[in-house]
Design an enzyme around this catalytic site. Structure first.
Site, PDB file in Angstrom:
ATOM      1  N   LYS A   1       0.966   4.049  -2.893  1.00  0.00           N
ATOM      2  CA  LYS A   1       1.492   5.841  -2.464  1.00  0.00           C
ATOM      3  C   LYS A   1       2.048   6.585  -3.041  1.00  0.00           C
ATOM      4  O   LYS A   1       2.004   7.618  -3.456  1.00  0.00           O
ATOM      5  CB  LYS A   1       0.227   6.271  -1.107  1.00  0.00           C
TER       6      LYS A   1
ATOM      7  N   TYR B   1       0.932  -1.125  -0.466  1.00  0.00           N
ATOM      8  CA  TYR B   1      -0.093   0.061   0.067  1.00  0.00           C
ATOM      9  C   TYR B   1       0.833   1.505   0.092  1.00  0.00           C
ATOM     10  O   TYR B   1       0.598   2.709  -0.450  1.00  0.00           O
ATOM     11  CB  TYR B   1      -0.723  -0.095   1.074  1.00  0.00           C
TER      12      TYR B   1
HETATM   13  N1  LIG Z   1      -9.757   6.195   4.965  1.00  0.00           N
HETATM   14  C1  LIG Z   1      -8.089   6.487   5.607  1.00  0.00           C
HETATM   15  O1  LIG Z   1      -7.658   6.492   6.519  1.00  0.00           O
HETATM   16  C2  LIG Z   1      -7.221   6.924   3.653  1.00  0.00           C
HETATM   17  C3  LIG Z   1      -5.752   7.617   4.568  1.00  0.00           C
HETATM   18  C4  LIG Z   1      -4.701   8.179   3.746  1.00  0.00           C
HETATM   19  C5  LIG Z   1      -5.906   8.350   2.060  1.00  0.00           C
HETATM   20  N2  LIG Z   1      -6.562   7.478   1.519  1.00  0.00           N
HETATM   21  C6  LIG Z   1      -6.996   7.072   0.033  1.00  0.00           C
HETATM   22  O2  LIG Z   1      -8.334   7.681   0.879  1.00  0.00           O
HETATM   23  C7  LIG Z   1      -9.150   7.183  -0.881  1.00  0.00           C
HETATM   24  C8  LIG Z   1     -10.423   7.473  -0.413  1.00  0.00           C
HETATM   25  O3  LIG Z   1     -10.493   6.217   0.788  1.00  0.00           O
HETATM   26  P1  LIG Z   1     -11.820   6.118   1.743  1.00  0.00           P
HETATM   27  O4  LIG Z   1     -10.829   6.284   3.238  1.00  0.00           O
HETATM   28  O5  LIG Z   1     -12.566   6.678   1.681  1.00  0.00           O
HETATM   29  O6  LIG Z   1     -12.065   4.249   1.410  1.00  0.00           O
HETATM   30  P2  LIG Z   1     -13.620   3.812   1.287  1.00  0.00           P
HETATM   31  O7  LIG Z   1     -14.552   4.215   1.915  1.00  0.00           O
HETATM   32  O8  LIG Z   1     -13.378   2.199   0.628  1.00  0.00           O
HETATM   33  O9  LIG Z   1     -13.789   3.986   0.114  1.00  0.00           O
HETATM   34  C9  LIG Z   1     -12.778   3.486  -1.228  1.00  0.00           C
HETATM   35  C10 LIG Z   1     -14.041   3.650  -2.900  1.00  0.00           C
HETATM   36  O10 LIG Z   1     -12.578   3.331  -3.558  1.00  0.00           O
HETATM   37  C11 LIG Z   1     -13.672   2.401  -4.635  1.00  0.00           C
HETATM   38  N3  LIG Z   1     -12.855   1.475  -4.657  1.00  0.00           N
HETATM   39  C12 LIG Z   1     -12.430   0.684  -4.756  1.00  0.00           C
HETATM   40  N4  LIG Z   1     -11.588  -0.362  -5.345  1.00  0.00           N
HETATM   41  C13 LIG Z   1     -11.705   0.344  -6.561  1.00  0.00           C
HETATM   42  C14 LIG Z   1     -11.823  -0.086  -7.369  1.00  0.00           C
HETATM   43  N5  LIG Z   1     -11.125  -0.905  -7.956  1.00  0.00           N
HETATM   44  N6  LIG Z   1     -12.443   1.341  -8.800  1.00  0.00           N
HETATM   45  C15 LIG Z   1     -13.525   1.391  -8.873  1.00  0.00           C
HETATM   46  N7  LIG Z   1     -13.312   1.676  -6.630  1.00  0.00           N
HETATM   47  C16 LIG Z   1     -12.831   1.503  -6.154  1.00  0.00           C
HETATM   48  C17 LIG Z   1     -14.724   1.778  -3.901  1.00  0.00           C
HETATM   49  O11 LIG Z   1     -16.025   1.851  -4.028  1.00  0.00           O
HETATM   50  P3  LIG Z   1     -16.077   0.934  -4.828  1.00  0.00           P
HETATM   51  O12 LIG Z   1     -16.548  -0.554  -3.721  1.00  0.00           O
HETATM   52  O13 LIG Z   1     -17.712   0.445  -5.171  1.00  0.00           O
HETATM   53  O14 LIG Z   1     -15.702  -0.099  -6.476  1.00  0.00           O
HETATM   54  C18 LIG Z   1     -14.776   3.260  -2.903  1.00  0.00           C
HETATM   55  O15 LIG Z   1     -15.453   4.129  -3.027  1.00  0.00           O
HETATM   56  C19 LIG Z   1      -8.258   5.386  -1.233  1.00  0.00           C
HETATM   57  O16 LIG Z   1      -7.529   6.623  -2.506  1.00  0.00           O
HETATM   58  C20 LIG Z   1      -7.289   6.112   0.122  1.00  0.00           C
HETATM   59  O17 LIG Z   1      -6.019   4.980   0.277  1.00  0.00           O
HETATM   60  C21 LIG Z   1      -7.253   6.748   2.741  1.00  0.00           C
END
Ligand SMILES: NC(=O)c1ccc[n+]([C@@H]2O[C@H](COP(=O)([O-])OP(=O)(O)OC[C@H]3O[C@@H](n4cnc5c(N)ncnc54)[C@H](OP(=O)(O)O)[C@@H]3O)[C@@H](O)[C@H]2O)c1
Length: 266
Positions: A170, A166
């Site tokens: 990133k 991961y």
């Molecule tokens: N939460 C944290 O602590 C955190 C920290 C740093 C960075 N981020 C980043 O923020 C971003 C959003 O994450 P989040 O925290 O909002 O997580 P989340 O609630 O799990 O949302 C992830 C989104 O990505 C979509 N997704 C996953 N795989 C996909 C695929 N193959 N094709 C299209 N859509 C896909 C999911 O939709 P479907 O399942 O419907 O496809 C969901 O809408 C990510 O890039 C993550 O790495 C998160």
């Protein structure tokens, strides 16, 4: 002009494409763009769960009658699907691309990481993001302006044990983003990266393969950010004056000082 009305006039009329809009940060960003623009936006919302996107459309268009929402199924890890998606876009003139779709699987250390997990993390977080950006960039270049917002992470700046793949994905996003910003210097295209720390979304549930109790333990004794906190940063960055680029933002909750340093209440 107030901060809010300046933002509304700058966002008004824009077409915004968000990947991963069915949950967490992507979903919150869709709602906030509608709100901050006074409803005057077109949103192309993509993810794999189309039925979830359909209900978001119904809800958003009821709350903001002037907002037009196109929910479209797109699995960014399937590179062939990206070609078809771009060819069939309901509105071609995208002003803002939010490359948000991303995921993590597992906490295994090097030597024990499943090849299938390596593949899906790179395909989703890196190859999908790059492929979609490359396919849409000609639209931005033809107009000479627009915004590309990439979701990175503290993990891309500070690798941690149990996060080798991961973190590598990133770090790749960071490198790709910075290269693109330099390559586009002669245009008015803004390339923006937002790097969150700990945000409570479905992210940890996905990491622990649906095990909610393991996901909940991540947030025990801490006060994580919520998706709306990151949506505010994204919408703020996009609604600045065109000459202002919020190039790179690291966002922590108050208990966090790095990927590894967190203060937990006992
Ligand atoms: N939460 C944290 O602590 C955190 C920290 C740093 C960075 N981020 C980043 O923020 C971003 C959003 O994450 P989040 O925290 O909002 O997580 P989340 O609630 O799990 O949302 C992830 C989104 O990505 C979509 N997704 C996953 N795989 C996909 C695929 N193959 N094709 C299209 N859509 C896909 C999911 O939709 P479907 O399942 O419907 O496809 C969901 O809408 C990510 O890039 C993550 O790495 C998160």
């Amino acid at each position: 002009m107030s901060l809010g009305s300046a933002a509304a006039s700058r966002l008004s009329g824009k077409t915004i494409l968000i990947t991963g809009a069915s949950s967490g940060i992507g979903k919150a960003t869709a709602y906030l763009f509608a709100e901050a623009s006074g409803g005057e936006v077109t949103l192309i919302l993509t993810a794999r769960r189309v039925s979830v996107l359909d209900s978001i459309k119904t809800d958003l268009e009821a709350k903001y009658p002037k907002t037009k929402v196109y929910p479209i199924g797109l699995d960014v890890s399937k590179l062939d699907a990206i070609d078809k998606f771009v060819a069939e876009l309901p509105v071609k003139d995208i002003d803002v691309l939010v490359n948000n779709a991303g995921m993590v699987h597992g906490t295994e250390q090097v030597g024990e990481i499943l090849q299938s997990d390596i593949d899906i993390m790179f395909q989703t977080n890196v190859f999908g993001l790059i492929a979609l950006t490359q396919k849409l960039l000609p639209i931005f270049k033809a107009r000479g302006k627009g915004d590309i917002v990439n979701l990175g992470s503290i993990a891309g700046r500070e690798p941690y044990p149990g996060g080798a793949i991961y973190c590598a994905t990133k770090a790749a996003v960071k490198s790709f983003t910075e290269t693109m910003r330099k390559e586009l210097i002669s245009t008015r295209i803004r390339v923006i990266e937002v790097d969150p720390g700990q945000v409570e979304t479905e992210f940890s549930v996905v990491r622990f393969r649906g095990d909610k109790s393991k996901a909940d333990a991540v947030y025990k004794g801490v006060d994580p950010l919520v998706a709306e906190d990151i949506a505010e940063i994204i919408v703020f960055a996009v609604s600045r004056r065109e000459n202002t680029i919020i190039a790179d933002t690291l966002v922590f909750p108050n208990h966090q000082a790095s990927a590894m340093i967190m203060h937990r209440k006992s």
